[in-house]
Enzyme design. Structure first.
Site, mmCIF file in Angstrom:
data_model
loop_
_atom_site.group_PDB
_atom_site.id
_atom_site.type_symbol
_atom_site.label_atom_id
_atom_site.label_comp_id
_atom_site.label_asym_id
_atom_site.label_seq_id
_atom_site.Cartn_x
_atom_site.Cartn_y
_atom_site.Cartn_z
ATOM 1 N N HIS A 261 -8.937 -3.054 -1.623
ATOM 2 C CA HIS A 261 -7.731 -2.536 -1.253
ATOM 3 C C HIS A 261 -7.468 -3.361 -0.097
ATOM 4 O O HIS A 261 -8.193 -3.490 0.813
ATOM 5 C CB HIS A 261 -7.487 -1.101 -1.038
ATOM 6 C CG HIS A 261 -6.251 -0.580 -0.520
ATOM 7 N ND1 HIS A 261 -5.089 -0.411 -1.341
ATOM 8 C CD2 HIS A 261 -5.826 -0.235 0.628
ATOM 9 C CE1 HIS A 261 -4.168 -0.183 -0.805
ATOM 10 N NE2 HIS A 261 -4.459 -0.015 0.292
ATOM 11 N N SER B 257 0.797 -1.347 -0.032
ATOM 12 C CA SER B 257 0.081 -0.144 -0.026
ATOM 13 C C SER B 257 0.984 1.260 0.001
ATOM 14 O O SER B 257 1.675 1.412 -0.927
ATOM 15 C CB SER B 257 -0.942 -0.094 1.162
ATOM 16 O OG SER B 257 -2.130 0.903 1.101
ATOM 17 N N ASP C 14 -9.616 -1.831 -6.575
ATOM 18 C CA ASP C 14 -8.713 -1.156 -5.775
ATOM 19 C C ASP C 14 -8.606 0.098 -6.572
ATOM 20 O O ASP C 14 -8.531 0.446 -7.717
ATOM 21 C CB ASP C 14 -7.496 -1.770 -5.558
ATOM 22 C CG ASP C 14 -6.453 -1.213 -4.617
ATOM 23 O OD1 ASP C 14 -6.250 0.136 -4.468
ATOM 24 O OD2 ASP C 14 -5.637 -1.851 -3.884
#
Length: 326
Positions: free
Chosen positions: A293, A166, A263
């Site tokens: 995500h 991330s 995402d």
């Protein structure tokens, strides 16, 4: 029903029902200090409820430097594995504004055990207190230290990979660019799990993902504003702050990229993979259908999460075992 919900994997959708949500989603970046405190409390509570793994040891190292504050690295290693060990330099998730080095212990320790490798977790500085590229500079300092001290630490300096998740995936990618551009010893791979790469938020997926609650468009915009301030979306952003701004992708290491179909980072990650490949970089790319995500963290028992982990562990094992081929 929103299209994203209709396309969502059933197991992931069920897991999402149990995620505490604020009016601004799972991560309320309108109050970063409060969200940091809640995030840390939840992570520490989860860690306290699980038995420790004595097969993996933990050390903390402070790395001094003349041009900035010390960088702390949390080094995990199998207690009985013979050295010198390959090592993965790891950057935790949290949108570059949340999180801390120990948050991923619960699953990094099994990774150490299964792969017989060490993991060096960078406790990088967070935004907005430290704007970009401060976190990448911390990463570069940590990488230099690993290369320099590998033998003394019982590590294999010829088998160091750089990886992140991330926001940490974006910092990992920026660190790799810094290593190349400053003439450092090249890592054997970069592994980017749904990385945060582009501050401009212009892609189709950055406009589509608005209502899931797990790092949607509004959250991402707030995060980038914290990371870059008034520079967000302008021409005054370097690749070391937002790696998608890079033009030259040559001489970068073999790359693993994984991202979910739902995402907001999907299209910037797919574009990054395509641009790497166009410059001759070997890329292994995985797009997970129906996945939002951080799906592997929110639904760790799901089949998609199991598939991702098996695929990722296999990639890491191959890169550590044979660095002569992509």
């Amino acid at each position: 029903m929103p299209v994203s919900r209709l396309l969502m994997d059933r197991e992931l959708s069920q897991a999402l029902e149990g995620v505490p949500m604020t009016p601004n989603g799972a991560f309320d970046l309108t109050d970063i200090p409060a969200t940091r405190a809640a995030f840390r409390a939840q992570a520490e509570s989860t860690a306290a409820s699980e038995p420790d793994d004595p097969s993996v040891t933990t050390e903390e190292h402070r790395i001094g430097r003349a041009d900035g504050p010390d960088v702390t690295v949390r080094l995990l290693r199998p207690a009985t594995a013979p050295g010198p060990l390959p090592v993965m330099l790891w950057f935790h998730g949290g949108g570059q504004v949340l999180g801390f080095a120990a948050q991923d212990d619960a699953w990094l320790k099994p990774l150490c055990s299964q792969l017989g490798c060490a993991v060096a977790v960078v406790d990088y500085r967070l935004a907005p207190e430290t704007p970009a590229p401060g976190a990448a500079e911390d990463g570069f300092t940590a990488y230099q230290w690993l290369v320099r001290e590998a033998e003394e630490l019982g590590l294999d300096g010829t088998r160091i990979g750089i990886a992140g998740q991330s926001g940490g995936g974006g910092i990992a990618a920026a660190t790799v660019l810094l290593v190349r551009d400053r003439g450092g010893a090249a890592p054997v791979f970069q592994s980017l799990t749904y990385p945060m790469l582009d501050d401009r938020n212009l892609t189709a997926s950055s406009h589509e993902i608005t209502d899931i609650g797990i790092w949607d468009r509004s959250t991402n915009i707030l995060a980038w504003q914290a990371v870059l301030g008034d520079r967000t979306g302008t021409d005054d952003v370097s690749p070391y702050s937002a790696p998608s701004r890079a033009q030259d992708f040559s001489a970068l290491p073999p790359t693993f990229i994984a991202v979910g179909e739902l995402d907001c980072f999907r299209d910037e990650d797919l574009d990054y993979a395509a641009r790497l490949r166009a410059h001759g970089v070997p890329v292994e790319l995985h797009l997970y259908p129906g996945a939002y995500h951080a799906f592997d963290l929110f639904a760790p028992e799901s089949r998609l999460a199991a598939t991702f982990q098996q695929t990722w562990f296999s990639y890491l094992a191959r890169r550590f075992q044979d660095t002569s081929t992509p």
